[in-house]
Scaffold this active site. Structure first.
Site, PDB file in Angstrom:
ATOM      1  N   GLY A   1     -72.619  17.874  53.630  1.00  0.00           N
ATOM      2  CA  GLY A   1     -73.767  18.772  53.445  1.00  0.00           C
ATOM      3  C   GLY A   1     -74.632  18.956  54.680  1.00  0.00           C
TER       4      GLY A   1
ATOM      5  N   HIS B   1     -66.162  29.351  57.350  1.00  0.00           N
ATOM      6  CA  HIS B   1     -64.845  28.741  57.563  1.00  0.00           C
ATOM      7  C   HIS B   1     -64.794  28.199  58.989  1.00  0.00           C
ATOM      8  CE1 HIS B   1     -60.651  28.000  56.726  1.00  0.00           C
ATOM      9  NE2 HIS B   1     -60.411  28.383  57.959  1.00  0.00           N
TER      10      HIS B   1
ATOM     11  N   ASN C   1     -69.225  32.563  52.675  1.00  0.00           N
ATOM     12  CA  ASN C   1     -68.612  31.267  52.989  1.00  0.00           C
ATOM     13  C   ASN C   1     -68.573  31.094  54.498  1.00  0.00           C
ATOM     14  OD1 ASN C   1     -66.945  28.873  52.559  1.00  0.00           O
ATOM     15  ND2 ASN C   1     -65.222  30.109  53.317  1.00  0.00           N
TER      16      ASN C   1
HETATM   17  C1  GAR Z   1     -67.830  22.713  57.632  1.00  0.00           C
HETATM   18  O1  GAR Z   1     -67.241  22.578  58.901  1.00  0.00           O
HETATM   19  C2  GAR Z   1     -67.347  23.979  56.961  1.00  0.00           C
HETATM   20  O2  GAR Z   1     -67.054  25.013  57.857  1.00  0.00           O
HETATM   21  C3  GAR Z   1     -66.079  23.505  56.309  1.00  0.00           C
HETATM   22  O3  GAR Z   1     -66.394  22.232  55.817  1.00  0.00           O
HETATM   23  C4  GAR Z   1     -67.338  21.619  56.693  1.00  0.00           C
HETATM   24  C5  GAR Z   1     -68.447  21.028  55.850  1.00  0.00           C
HETATM   25  O4  GAR Z   1     -69.321  20.249  56.626  1.00  0.00           O
HETATM   26  N1  GAR Z   1     -65.687  24.417  55.255  1.00  0.00           N
HETATM   27  C6  GAR Z   1     -64.415  24.634  54.915  1.00  0.00           C
HETATM   28  O5  GAR Z   1     -63.493  24.063  55.442  1.00  0.00           O
HETATM   29  C7  GAR Z   1     -64.231  25.648  53.821  1.00  0.00           C
HETATM   30  N2  GAR Z   1     -62.868  26.111  53.780  1.00  0.00           N
HETATM   31  P1  GAR Z   1     -70.749  19.841  56.041  1.00  0.00           P
HETATM   32  O6  GAR Z   1     -70.521  19.327  54.622  1.00  0.00           O
HETATM   33  O7  GAR Z   1     -71.247  18.756  56.944  1.00  0.00           O
HETATM   34  O8  GAR Z   1     -71.620  21.056  56.053  1.00  0.00           O
END
Ligand code: GAR
Length: 195
Positions: A12, A103, A101
């Site tokens: 998060g 990515h 979203n």
């Molecule tokens: C982020 O890097 C986001 O881009 C990726 O998960 C991570 C979450 O980090 N999302 C995906 O891979 C979606 N397909 P966080 O929980 O520290 O924000």
């Protein structure tokens, strides 16, 4: 006031960054955080920042319960920030062009089912890519295939590990995701990575 709901499945850090960005905004606020994981660290972050966070098991995202919850709270915009499930059709129909979203790669490369988080950075390094980056896009009913709103790039050195790439990508995410949301919600000209 436009109310945002953030969906997150893990740490998060993006959710926290977005909450902080809009904390004193006059027209936009982060109303709540939803997670499909009870143990996601995003709950701790939200609590610390005074934003309600709610755990919904996966089936509630799919059976209309989450849609009803969002509508009852008057949510106007949904941000997926490290949310690892596919968004069901009912939710997309209830929030047309109102779900975005992030990515952690340059779509259409390195997208699709199973391509999330560290898997993306491992694939980028394994493919010998010279660059990676972020893509912010609308959600549709295919994985990572909705209309692209914004991209930003970073260099990948031959010696970079997947963790090195992840760090560069996270930096881009923190720098750009909140301001892209800001532009969308306030109908301002979209930022550009050379700005
Ligand atoms: C982020 O890097 C986001 O881009 C990726 O998960 C991570 C979450 O980090 N999302 C995906 O891979 C979606 N397909 P966080 O929980 O520290 O924000």
């Amino acid at each position: 006031m436009i109310k945002i709901a953030i969906f997150a499945s893990g740490s998060g850090s993006n959710a926290e960054n977005i909450i902080r960005y809009f904390a004193n905004d006059d027209t936009v606020c982060v109303d709540c955080v939803l997670s499909n994981r009870l143990d996601a660290f995003v709950h701790e972050r939200a609590k610390k920042l005074g934003v309600p966070s709610v755990y919904f098991p996966k089936r509630f995202f799919d059976d209309g319960s989450v849609t009803a919850f969002l509508q009852a709270r008057g949510i106007g915009f949904v941000v997926l920030a490290g949310y690892m499930l596919k968004v069901c059709d009912g939710l997309i129909e209830a929030f047309p062009n109102k779900i975005v979203n992030i990515h952690p790669a340059l779509l259409p490369k390195f997208g699709g089912k199973g391509m999330h988080g560290s898997h993306v950075h491992e694939a980028v390094v394994a493919a010998g890519e010279k660059e990676s980056g972020i893509t912010i896009h609308y959600i549709n009913n295919e994985y990572d295939a909705g209309q692209i709103i914004f991209q930003a790039h970073c260099a990948v050195a031959p010696t970079d590990t997947p963790d090195d790439v992840a760090a560069k990508v996270h930096e881009l995410e923190y720098r750009w995701f909140p301001s892209v949301i800001d532009c969308l919600l306030k109908q301002k000209p979209m930022v550009h990575e050379n700005d």
